[in-house]
Enzyme design. Structure first.
Site, PDB file in Angstrom:
ATOM      1  N   ASP A   1       0.814  -1.223   0.000  1.00  0.00           N
ATOM      2  CA  ASP A   1       0.000   0.000   0.000  1.00  0.00           C
ATOM      3  C   ASP A   1       0.844   1.268   0.000  1.00  0.00           C
ATOM      4  OD1 ASP A   1      -2.185  -1.728   0.231  1.00  0.00           O
ATOM      5  OD2 ASP A   1      -2.002  -1.740   2.407  1.00  0.00           O
TER       6      ASP A   1
ATOM      7  N   LYS B   1       1.962   2.134  -5.179  1.00  0.00           N
ATOM      8  CA  LYS B   1       2.646   1.645  -6.385  1.00  0.00           C
ATOM      9  C   LYS B   1       1.868   2.005  -7.639  1.00  0.00           C
ATOM     10  CE  LYS B   1       2.761  -2.539  -4.445  1.00  0.00           C
ATOM     11  NZ  LYS B   1       2.620  -2.393  -2.993  1.00  0.00           N
ATOM     12  N   GLY B   2       0.518   1.969  -7.533  1.00  0.00           N
ATOM     13  CA  GLY B   2      -0.341   2.244  -8.687  1.00  0.00           C
ATOM     14  C   GLY B   2      -0.047   3.593  -9.330  1.00  0.00           C
TER      15      GLY B   2
ATOM     16  N   ASN C   1      -4.996 -10.258  -3.452  1.00  0.00           N
ATOM     17  CA  ASN C   1      -4.682  -9.661  -2.146  1.00  0.00           C
ATOM     18  C   ASN C   1      -4.164  -8.238  -2.365  1.00  0.00           C
ATOM     19  OD1 ASN C   1      -2.454 -10.815  -3.421  1.00  0.00           O
ATOM     20  ND2 ASN C   1      -1.463 -11.527  -1.563  1.00  0.00           N
ATOM     21  N   ALA C   2      -3.700  -7.964  -3.577  1.00  0.00           N
ATOM     22  CA  ALA C   2      -3.210  -6.618  -3.917  1.00  0.00           C
ATOM     23  C   ALA C   2      -4.378  -5.691  -4.221  1.00  0.00           C
ATOM     24  CB  ALA C   2      -2.301  -6.700  -5.140  1.00  0.00           C
ATOM     25  N   GLY C   3      -4.147  -4.421  -4.000  1.00  0.00           N
ATOM     26  CA  GLY C   3      -5.140  -3.414  -4.365  1.00  0.00           C
ATOM     27  C   GLY C   3      -4.404  -2.174  -4.817  1.00  0.00           C
ATOM     28  N   HIS C   4      -4.398  -1.930  -6.107  1.00  0.00           N
ATOM     29  CA  HIS C   4      -3.671  -0.776  -6.638  1.00  0.00           C
ATOM     30  C   HIS C   4      -4.677   0.238  -7.146  1.00  0.00           C
ATOM     31  CE1 HIS C   4      -0.083  -3.699  -7.363  1.00  0.00           C
ATOM     32  NE2 HIS C   4      -0.375  -3.518  -6.102  1.00  0.00           N
TER      33      HIS C   4
ATOM     34  N   ARG D   1       2.423 -29.359  -6.144  1.00  0.00           N
ATOM     35  CA  ARG D   1       2.227 -29.885  -7.508  1.00  0.00           C
ATOM     36  C   ARG D   1       0.859 -30.497  -7.753  1.00  0.00           C
ATOM     37  NH1 ARG D   1       7.659 -32.899  -6.731  1.00  0.00           N
ATOM     38  NH2 ARG D   1       6.668 -32.853  -4.707  1.00  0.00           N
TER      39      ARG D   1
ATOM     40  N   GLN E   1       2.293  -6.360  -3.381  1.00  0.00           N
ATOM     41  CA  GLN E   1       2.781  -6.565  -2.012  1.00  0.00           C
ATOM     42  C   GLN E   1       4.105  -5.809  -1.812  1.00  0.00           C
ATOM     43  OE1 GLN E   1       1.438  -9.735  -3.622  1.00  0.00           O
ATOM     44  NE2 GLN E   1      -0.352  -8.745  -2.806  1.00  0.00           N
TER      45      GLN E   1
ATOM     46  N   THR F   1      -8.408  -3.467  -0.629  1.00  0.00           N
ATOM     47  CA  THR F   1      -8.898  -4.822  -0.831  1.00  0.00           C
ATOM     48  C   THR F   1      -9.867  -5.229   0.259  1.00  0.00           C
ATOM     49  OG1 THR F   1      -6.852  -5.372  -1.943  1.00  0.00           O
ATOM     50  CG2 THR F   1      -8.122  -7.222  -1.129  1.00  0.00           C
TER      51      THR F   1
ATOM     52  N   ARG G   1      -9.945  -2.669   5.622  1.00  0.00           N
ATOM     53  CA  ARG G   1      -9.516  -2.603   7.011  1.00  0.00           C
ATOM     54  C   ARG G   1      -8.786  -1.285   7.274  1.00  0.00           C
ATOM     55  NH1 ARG G   1      -6.032  -8.058   7.495  1.00  0.00           N
ATOM     56  NH2 ARG G   1      -5.685  -7.589   5.313  1.00  0.00           N
ATOM     57  N   PRO G   2      -8.972  -0.682   8.482  1.00  0.00           N
ATOM     58  CA  PRO G   2      -8.170   0.500   8.810  1.00  0.00           C
ATOM     59  C   PRO G   2      -6.706   0.071   8.893  1.00  0.00           C
ATOM     60  CG  PRO G   2      -9.637  -0.076  10.643  1.00  0.00           C
ATOM     61  CD  PRO G   2      -9.889  -1.075   9.564  1.00  0.00           C
TER      62      PRO G   2
ATOM     63  N   GLY H   1       5.340  12.126  -4.711  1.00  0.00           N
ATOM     64  CA  GLY H   1       3.882  12.218  -4.789  1.00  0.00           C
ATOM     65  C   GLY H   1       3.400  13.403  -3.970  1.00  0.00           C
TER      66      GLY H   1
HETATM   67  P1  IMO Z   1      -0.555  -4.287  -2.358  1.00  0.00           P
HETATM   68  O1  IMO Z   1      -0.078  -4.842  -3.655  1.00  0.00           O
HETATM   69  C1  IMO Z   1      -0.929  -4.624   1.942  1.00  0.00           C
HETATM   70  C2  IMO Z   1      -0.799  -8.629   3.723  1.00  0.00           C
HETATM   71  C3  IMO Z   1      -2.083  -9.012   4.420  1.00  0.00           C
HETATM   72  C4  IMO Z   1      -1.532  -9.901   5.522  1.00  0.00           C
HETATM   73  C5  IMO Z   1      -0.392 -10.632   4.825  1.00  0.00           C
HETATM   74  C6  IMO Z   1      -0.759 -12.015   4.303  1.00  0.00           C
HETATM   75  O2  IMO Z   1      -1.859  -3.597  -2.403  1.00  0.00           O
HETATM   76  O3  IMO Z   1       0.500  -3.465  -1.687  1.00  0.00           O
HETATM   77  P2  IMO Z   1      -2.256 -12.802   2.246  1.00  0.00           P
HETATM   78  O4  IMO Z   1      -3.709 -12.586   1.960  1.00  0.00           O
HETATM   79  O5  IMO Z   1      -1.355 -12.270   1.188  1.00  0.00           O
HETATM   80  O6  IMO Z   1      -1.947 -14.229   2.595  1.00  0.00           O
HETATM   81  O7  IMO Z   1      -1.981 -11.961   3.581  1.00  0.00           O
HETATM   82  O8  IMO Z   1      -0.024  -9.810   3.728  1.00  0.00           O
HETATM   83  N1  IMO Z   1      -0.958  -8.177   2.318  1.00  0.00           N
HETATM   84  C7  IMO Z   1      -0.959  -6.894   1.928  1.00  0.00           C
HETATM   85  N2  IMO Z   1      -0.928  -5.763   2.646  1.00  0.00           N
HETATM   86  N3  IMO Z   1      -0.958  -4.534   0.609  1.00  0.00           N
HETATM   87  C8  IMO Z   1      -0.957  -5.667  -0.136  1.00  0.00           C
HETATM   88  O9  IMO Z   1      -0.819  -5.623  -1.471  1.00  0.00           O
HETATM   89  C9  IMO Z   1      -1.015  -6.911   0.522  1.00  0.00           C
HETATM   90  N4  IMO Z   1      -1.056  -8.195   0.116  1.00  0.00           N
HETATM   91  C10 IMO Z   1      -1.007  -8.951   1.218  1.00  0.00           C
HETATM   92  O10 IMO Z   1      -2.754  -7.902   4.948  1.00  0.00           O
HETATM   93  O11 IMO Z   1      -0.979  -9.126   6.556  1.00  0.00           O
HETATM   94 MG    MG Z   2      -3.042  -3.193  -0.662  1.00  0.00          MG
END
Ligand code: IMO
Ligand code: MG
Length: 422
Positions: free
Chosen positions: A14, A17-18, A39-42, A143, A222, A298, A301-302, A411
């Site tokens: 977070d 990166k986007g 799990n990513a959110g850009h 596998r 991540q 994603t 969460r705060p 930024g």
């Molecule tokens: P972007 O690309 C922030 C965190 C989760 C958790 C840990 C494991 O938006 O930066 P997972 O679901 O991957 O098994 O969770 O990793 N996490 C991230 N935190 N930004 C992300 O992606 C994340 N992807 C996983 O919150 O602590």
């Molecule tokens: Mg994120």
């Protein structure tokens, strides 16, 4: 731009990166996601509209860019189809989307397994996004995984039924709800038909592009401290978001890589459990969260918030071979009267600049701070670093001085154009 440039997260994700990717992809021919999944959110703000990407590289917003989901990514087809639909509804073409035949597919039992494991961990939970990321990577390495190529060519029934039989035995033994193989077969056959046109051998495609001197932008997801090897294990994700994952997640050799941009914020944040040395679990952290709108893209969460940690940043620079920094939310931190910057740790009375992921050592780290003046004012329209207010310059100069890597992007606000290119 070089043949291949890379954008990586330097901390806990977070970092924005986007925003950097959006800028750089305007100069690229290809944007590619390499690791992780939804799990990513850009998020990108474009023409007043906010887009949140979880799987499709954000470079897709630039017409003419080929947007690739690389082999290292894990794909939830349902989420991907939603994302495609959303783009189309907003007038963007997805004709330029390609998905690696080798990317692994997330099934509902992965998501259920993620939930069950978090439940079983109890107080030791990781705080995952519950998107099935850990379990799908487990199947990949064990596998028994099903890949996009298998999915769209409908060669997955036998493996799927075997997998479901095994998972359901586990679910039953814990009294967790089971999944229905026939239902999943039907649902995923449907997804296969929708996604088939996009799935190809992306490795060949990328190497043809390299031969033609096309420019490739690798979109990291991540971040360094979430890396399965180099992060604060076990509070990590299940892939390698660091530089090695870029190579294995795309099939591009290291020698093609030029710039490696490390993205960070002028403060820091984290979602999920695990150690966070410069966290401000107090009114300062609350203030940063509100000023920076630090709520998950994603999971909503705060986010936990705190000061920028240069020990951890130096670690990210070292591990990834970062050549340039992209520092976001300088406008946000500039709204505070006073800013602190972590320039070292004290452990058992000794001062160190060395980061270690040993959890016992981390627990002993006391951050050492330098204090800076804030109140930068509105900097969102400033286009040159030298035009920034003195207080902002002092803060940025000090970061560069300690980390010894040039700042290449600053930024200065949420919008696409609120950025200084140094
Ligand atoms: P972007 O690309 C922030 C965190 C989760 C958790 C840990 C494991 O938006 O930066 P997972 O679901 O991957 O098994 O969770 O990793 N996490 C991230 N935190 N930004 C992300 O992606 C994340 N992807 C996983 O919150 O602590
Ligand atoms: Mg994120």
């Amino acid at each position: 731009m070089n043949k291949v440039d890379v954008v990586l997260g330097s901390f806990f994700g977070d970092e924005g990166k986007g925003k950097i990717i959006d800028y750089l992809s305007q100069k690229a021919d290809i944007s590619i996601r390499c690791t992780g999944g939804n799990n990513a959110g850009h998020s990108i703000e474009l023409n007043g509209k906010k887009f949140a990407f979880h799987l499709i590289p954000s470079g897709v917003l630039n017409k003419g860019n080929l947007a690739i989901i690389g082999n290292g990514v894990v794909v939830d087809p349902k989420v991907l189809i939603e994302e495609i639909k959303n783009l189309k509804e907003n007038g963007y073409s997805v004709d330029n989307l390609r998905i690696s035949d080798k990317a692994h597919v997330i099934f509902p039992y992965h998501i259920e397994m993620d939930r069950l494991q978090e439940e079983l961990r109890g107080a030791q939970k990781i705080g995952t996004t519950c998107r099935g990321i850990g379990p799908v990577y487990c199947d990949k390495y064990e596998r028994s995984g099903i890949r996009m190529g298998d999915l769209v060519n409908k060669r997955f029934e036998t493996q799927l039924r075997q997998n479901i039989e095994k998972k359901n035995k586990i679910f039953e033994s814990y009294g967790h709800k089971t999944v229905d193989a026939d239902e999943i077969m039907k649902e995923y056959n449907n997804y296969a038909d929708i996604l088939k046109p996009y799935v190809i051998d992306t490795v060949s495609l990328l190497h043809q592009a390299l031969e033609q001197d096309k420019k490739i932008l690798c979109e990291g997801a991540q971040a360094t401290l979430l890396d399965i090897d180099f992060g604060n294990y076990p509070f990590v994700t299940s892939s390698n978001p660091t530089i090695g994952g870029i190579c294995t997640g795309t099939g591009i050799g290291a020698r093609y890589i030029g710039e490696v941009y490390g993205v960070l914020k002028a403060y820091s944040s984290k979602v999920g459990e695990g150690p966070y040395i410069t966290e401000q679990d107090n009114e300062i952290g609350d203030k940063i969260r509100e000023l920076g709108h630090e709520y998950g893209t994603t999971t909503k969460r705060p986010r936990r918030c705190g000061w920028l940690d240069l020990v951890a940043l130096k670690y990210a620079v070292m591990l990834n071979g970062i050549t340039g920094l992209a520092i976001n939310h300088v406008d946000t931190i500039g709204k505070l009267d006073e800013i602190k910057l972590c320039v070292g740790y004290k452990i058992d009375g000794e001062i160190t600049m060395q980061y270690s992921t040993d959890l016992e050592r981390i627990a002993k780290c006391e951050p050492i701070y330098e204090t800076f003046k804030g109140n930068f004012g509105d900097i969102s329209n400033i286009k040159r670093r030298e035009d920034l207010p003195q207080n902002a310059k002092k803060y940025l100069d000090r970061i560069e001085e300690i980390v010894k890597v040039p700042i290449k992007f600053i930024g200065t606000g949420a919008g696409r154009n609120s950025m200084i290119v140094c």
